[in-house]
Design a protein around this motif. Structure first.
Motif, PDB file in Angstrom:
ATOM      1  N   LEU A 248      58.716  36.150 125.434  1.00 35.42           N
ATOM      2  CA  LEU A 248      58.388  36.042 124.829  1.00 35.42           C
ATOM      3  C   LEU A 248      58.324  34.841 123.019  1.00 35.42           C
ATOM      4  CD1 LEU A 248      57.640  40.050 124.801  1.00 35.42           C
ATOM      5  CD2 LEU A 248      55.849  38.234 125.520  1.00 35.42           C
ATOM      6  N   SER A 249      60.009  34.535 122.797  1.00 36.23           N
ATOM      7  CA  SER A 249      59.795  33.815 122.131  1.00 36.23           C
ATOM      8  C   SER A 249      59.784  34.371 120.795  1.00 36.23           C
ATOM      9  CB  SER A 249      59.318  32.723 122.261  1.00 36.23           C
ATOM     10  OG  SER A 249      59.261  31.684 122.807  1.00 36.23           O
ATOM     11  N   LEU A 250      60.368  35.733 120.551  1.00 34.08           N
ATOM     12  CA  LEU A 250      60.557  36.708 119.833  1.00 34.08           C
ATOM     13  C   LEU A 250      61.183  36.623 118.431  1.00 34.08           C
ATOM     14  CD1 LEU A 250      60.275  40.419 120.998  1.00 34.08           C
ATOM     15  CD2 LEU A 250      58.261  39.409 120.614  1.00 34.08           C
ATOM     16  N   PRO A 251      62.511  35.772 119.253  1.00 39.03           N
ATOM     17  CA  PRO A 251      63.279  35.542 117.674  1.00 39.03           C
ATOM     18  C   PRO A 251      62.376  33.779 116.938  1.00 39.03           C
ATOM     19  CG  PRO A 251      65.121  35.806 119.559  1.00 39.03           C
ATOM     20  CD  PRO A 251      63.412  35.995 119.969  1.00 39.03           C
ATOM     21  N   MET A 252      61.811  33.159 117.657  1.00 37.15           N
ATOM     22  CA  MET A 252      61.101  32.051 116.643  1.00 37.15           C
ATOM     23  C   MET A 252      60.291  32.682 115.784  1.00 37.15           C
ATOM     24  SD  MET A 252      62.801  30.002 118.411  1.00 37.15           S
ATOM     25  CE  MET A 252      63.711  29.532 119.815  1.00 37.15           C
ATOM     26  N   LEU A 253      59.264  33.802 115.992  1.00 34.54           N
ATOM     27  CA  LEU A 253      58.911  34.824 115.419  1.00 34.54           C
ATOM     28  C   LEU A 253      58.718  34.482 113.606  1.00 34.54           C
ATOM     29  CD1 LEU A 253      57.036  36.378 117.480  1.00 34.54           C
ATOM     30  CD2 LEU A 253      56.130  34.281 117.109  1.00 34.54           C
ATOM     31  N   CYS A 254      57.932  34.832 112.622  1.00 29.80           N
ATOM     32  CA  CYS A 254      58.227  35.201 111.070  1.00 29.80           C
ATOM     33  C   CYS A 254      58.237  36.299 111.533  1.00 29.80           C
ATOM     34  CB  CYS A 254      56.905  34.671 110.382  1.00 29.80           C
ATOM     35  SG  CYS A 254      55.275  35.498 110.548  1.00 29.80           S
ATOM     36  N   LYS A 255      58.682  37.513 110.644  1.00 25.45           N
ATOM     37  CA  LYS A 255      58.641  38.754 109.918  1.00 25.45           C
ATOM     38  C   LYS A 255      57.460  39.032 109.997  1.00 25.45           C
ATOM     39  CE  LYS A 255      61.194  41.963 107.761  1.00 25.45           C
ATOM     40  NZ  LYS A 255      61.874  42.598 106.312  1.00 25.45           N
ATOM     41  N   GLU A 256      56.391  39.012 110.109  1.00 30.47           N
ATOM     42  CA  GLU A 256      55.255  39.384 109.778  1.00 30.47           C
ATOM     43  C   GLU A 256      55.053  39.322 111.430  1.00 30.47           C
ATOM     44  OE1 GLU A 256      50.465  38.848 107.786  1.00 30.47           O
ATOM     45  OE2 GLU A 256      52.104  37.596 107.660  1.00 30.47           O
ATOM     46  N   THR A 257      54.483  38.366 111.848  1.00 35.71           N
ATOM     47  CA  THR A 257      53.768  38.602 113.193  1.00 35.71           C
ATOM     48  C   THR A 257      54.640  38.730 114.066  1.00 35.71           C
ATOM     49  OG1 THR A 257      53.256  35.606 113.378  1.00 35.71           O
ATOM     50  CG2 THR A 257      53.491  37.059 115.755  1.00 35.71           C
ATOM     51  N   LEU A 258      56.646  38.846 114.218  1.00 35.92           N
ATOM     52  CA  LEU A 258      57.546  40.144 114.931  1.00 35.92           C
ATOM     53  C   LEU A 258      56.507  41.289 114.672  1.00 35.92           C
ATOM     54  CD1 LEU A 258      59.404  40.276 116.423  1.00 35.92           C
ATOM     55  CD2 LEU A 258      61.023  40.102 115.158  1.00 35.92           C
ATOM     56  N   ASN A 259      56.522  41.425 113.238  1.00 35.70           N
ATOM     57  CA  ASN A 259      56.052  43.276 113.336  1.00 35.70           C
ATOM     58  C   ASN A 259      54.796  43.721 113.922  1.00 35.70           C
ATOM     59  OD1 ASN A 259      58.819  43.809 112.026  1.00 35.70           O
ATOM     60  ND2 ASN A 259      58.093  43.521 109.823  1.00 35.70           N
ATOM     61  N   LYS A 260      53.922  42.693 114.038  1.00 34.99           N
ATOM     62  CA  LYS A 260      52.919  43.084 113.902  1.00 34.99           C
ATOM     63  C   LYS A 260      52.782  42.737 115.831  1.00 34.99           C
ATOM     64  CE  LYS A 260      48.164  40.846 115.295  1.00 34.99           C
ATOM     65  NZ  LYS A 260      48.214  39.405 115.626  1.00 34.99           N
ATOM     66  N   PHE A 261      53.652  42.491 116.224  1.00 35.84           N
ATOM     67  CA  PHE A 261      53.238  42.321 118.017  1.00 35.84           C
ATOM     68  C   PHE A 261      54.175  43.529 117.808  1.00 35.84           C
ATOM     69  CE2 PHE A 261      55.869  42.190 121.588  1.00 35.84           C
ATOM     70  CZ  PHE A 261      55.059  41.861 122.109  1.00 35.84           C
ATOM     71  N   LEU A 262      55.498  43.700 117.052  1.00 37.66           N
ATOM     72  CA  LEU A 262      56.271  45.234 118.173  1.00 37.66           C
ATOM     73  C   LEU A 262      55.580  46.169 118.183  1.00 37.66           C
ATOM     74  CD1 LEU A 262      59.117  43.963 116.983  1.00 37.66           C
ATOM     75  CD2 LEU A 262      58.874  44.508 118.955  1.00 37.66           C
ATOM     76  N   LYS A 263      54.518  46.513 116.600  1.00 38.85           N
ATOM     77  CA  LYS A 263      53.672  47.675 116.491  1.00 38.85           C
ATOM     78  C   LYS A 263      52.891  47.711 117.737  1.00 38.85           C
ATOM     79  CE  LYS A 263      50.224  49.414 113.492  1.00 38.85           C
ATOM     80  NZ  LYS A 263      49.519  48.954 111.528  1.00 38.85           N
ATOM     81  N   ASN A 264      52.660  46.824 118.181  1.00 39.13           N
ATOM     82  CA  ASN A 264      50.836  46.535 119.344  1.00 39.13           C
ATOM     83  C   ASN A 264      51.827  46.802 120.549  1.00 39.13           C
ATOM     84  OD1 ASN A 264      48.833  46.373 116.986  1.00 39.13           O
ATOM     85  ND2 ASN A 264      48.740  44.374 117.702  1.00 39.13           N
ATOM     86  N   PHE A 265      52.767  46.633 120.678  1.00 33.86           N
ATOM     87  CA  PHE A 265      53.335  46.849 121.676  1.00 33.86           C
ATOM     88  C   PHE A 265      53.852  47.993 121.876  1.00 33.86           C
ATOM     89  CE2 PHE A 265      57.094  45.905 124.537  1.00 33.86           C
ATOM     90  CZ  PHE A 265      56.371  46.398 125.711  1.00 33.86           C
ATOM     91  N   LYS A 266      54.473  48.849 120.751  1.00 36.08           N
ATOM     92  CA  LYS A 266      54.855  50.036 121.300  1.00 36.08           C
ATOM     93  C   LYS A 266      53.497  51.596 121.287  1.00 36.08           C
ATOM     94  CE  LYS A 266      57.308  50.639 117.179  1.00 36.08           C
ATOM     95  NZ  LYS A 266      58.448  51.181 116.672  1.00 36.08           N
ATOM     96  N   GLN A 267      52.701  50.801 120.495  1.00 31.98           N
ATOM     97  CA  GLN A 267      51.236  51.435 120.868  1.00 31.98           C
ATOM     98  C   GLN A 267      50.377  51.407 121.900  1.00 31.98           C
ATOM     99  OE1 GLN A 267      48.722  50.478 117.697  1.00 31.98           O
ATOM    100  NE2 GLN A 267      49.068  51.711 116.070  1.00 31.98           N
ATOM    101  N   ALA A 268      51.110  50.741 122.707  1.00 30.86           N
ATOM    102  CA  ALA A 268      50.078  49.982 124.160  1.00 30.86           C
ATOM    103  C   ALA A 268      50.694  51.030 124.798  1.00 30.86           C
ATOM    104  CB  ALA A 268      50.262  48.578 123.787  1.00 30.86           C
TER     105      ALA A 268
END
Length: 275
Positions: A248-268
């Protein structure tokens, strides 16, 4: 909840698996990173297993990954443990590999022109060079370049053939289930040099095309990546779809995009686990 994240400690991609593990641990869950293949009896240890960067990135041994994955999925199926990003989708990448690309191309989907039967050679665009790939492979392993003059002697055995396309970059769209999260552009391409990507805003029509493929796959719960080739400034075609264990190339993401993804992934995940 007890969570095991399957990864490969030999590979550099494990960094993003630590990011995911930390996100779940912060919610109070017990999380372990596990080297794949698992060498112990896990059936009564974890409530959820997340298949992550478990790939074998050695071209001489990578085929072992698929046999180990098949054995692992069989064990999970017989247990009470749930798994995320297992190969339970209809396209079944880990069993049939790139065969789905030939099927989608025949049906008119916006994918790289692909055949898996030499009798279909006439439906491919004419090109000077072609690429032959095994059904089941990744990271460019065992690809072969074929010249147009050699097509008469071509054979395809559990392989696909594609014209070698000229393109500007590779663009990867990332999803939680079928919800778009972010896109990254690799210029000129992710393979073989892995340039540093930058975040990319795709046209809605390409997001919709990716969602259409994800919906066809119909996996129970997954994070998905749909890769496009940007063949011109305003045109892209689907290169491949990855639903099982995509990086998912997570270390490449800006903080805002990363946090959005982690929130949505955990909710799923929580919805899937009904907690």
């Amino acid at each position: 909840m007890r969570i095991g994240i399957l990864t490969s400690f030999k590979e550099c991609c494990t960094k993003e698996d630590y990011i995911i593990a930390k996100a779940f641990a912060e919610d109070g869950h017990k999380v372990d990173l596990l080297d794949f293949p698992i060498e112990f009896e896990f059936e009564n240890v974890y409530d959820l297993l997340i298949l992550k960067n478990a790939w074998d990135l050695n071209e001489t041994t990578y085929k072992n990954y698929f046999s180990e994955l098949e054995k692992f999925v069989e064990k999970v199926t017989k247990s009470n443990c749930k798994i995320v990003s297992s190969p339970d989708g209809c396209l079944n990448f880990d069993k049939y590999g790139k065969k789905y690309l030939a099927e989608l191309y025949k049906k008119g989907y916006n994918v790289v022109p692909t055949i898996d039967n030499v009798e279909d050679i006439n439906i491919l665009p004419v090109a000077e060079k072609y690429i032959k790939k095994p059904y089941v492979s990744y990271d460019g392993f065992d690809m072969k370049q074929i010249l147009r003059k050699d097509l008469e002697s071509l054979t395809l055995k559990e392989e696909v053939l594609q014209p070698k396309l000229s393109f500007i970059s590779e663009v990867q769209l990332y999803f939680v289930n079928n919800m778009f999260q972010y896109a990254l552009e690799y210029a000129p391409s992710k393979w073989p040099n892995y340039p540093t990507p930058h975040e990319f805003v795709p046209d809605q029509k390409y997001i919709d095309q990716a969602i259409e493929v994800i919906n066809l796959n119909n996996a129970s719960c997954s994070f998905n990546r749909v890769d496009f080739l940007r063949v011109s400034e305003d045109k892209m075609v689907i290169l491949e779809f990855a639903d099982s264990n995509p990086n998912l190339s997570l270390p490449m993401l800006c903080k805002e995009t990363l946090n959005k993804f982690l929130k949505n992934f955990k909710q799923a995940i929580y919805k899937y686990m009904k907690i």
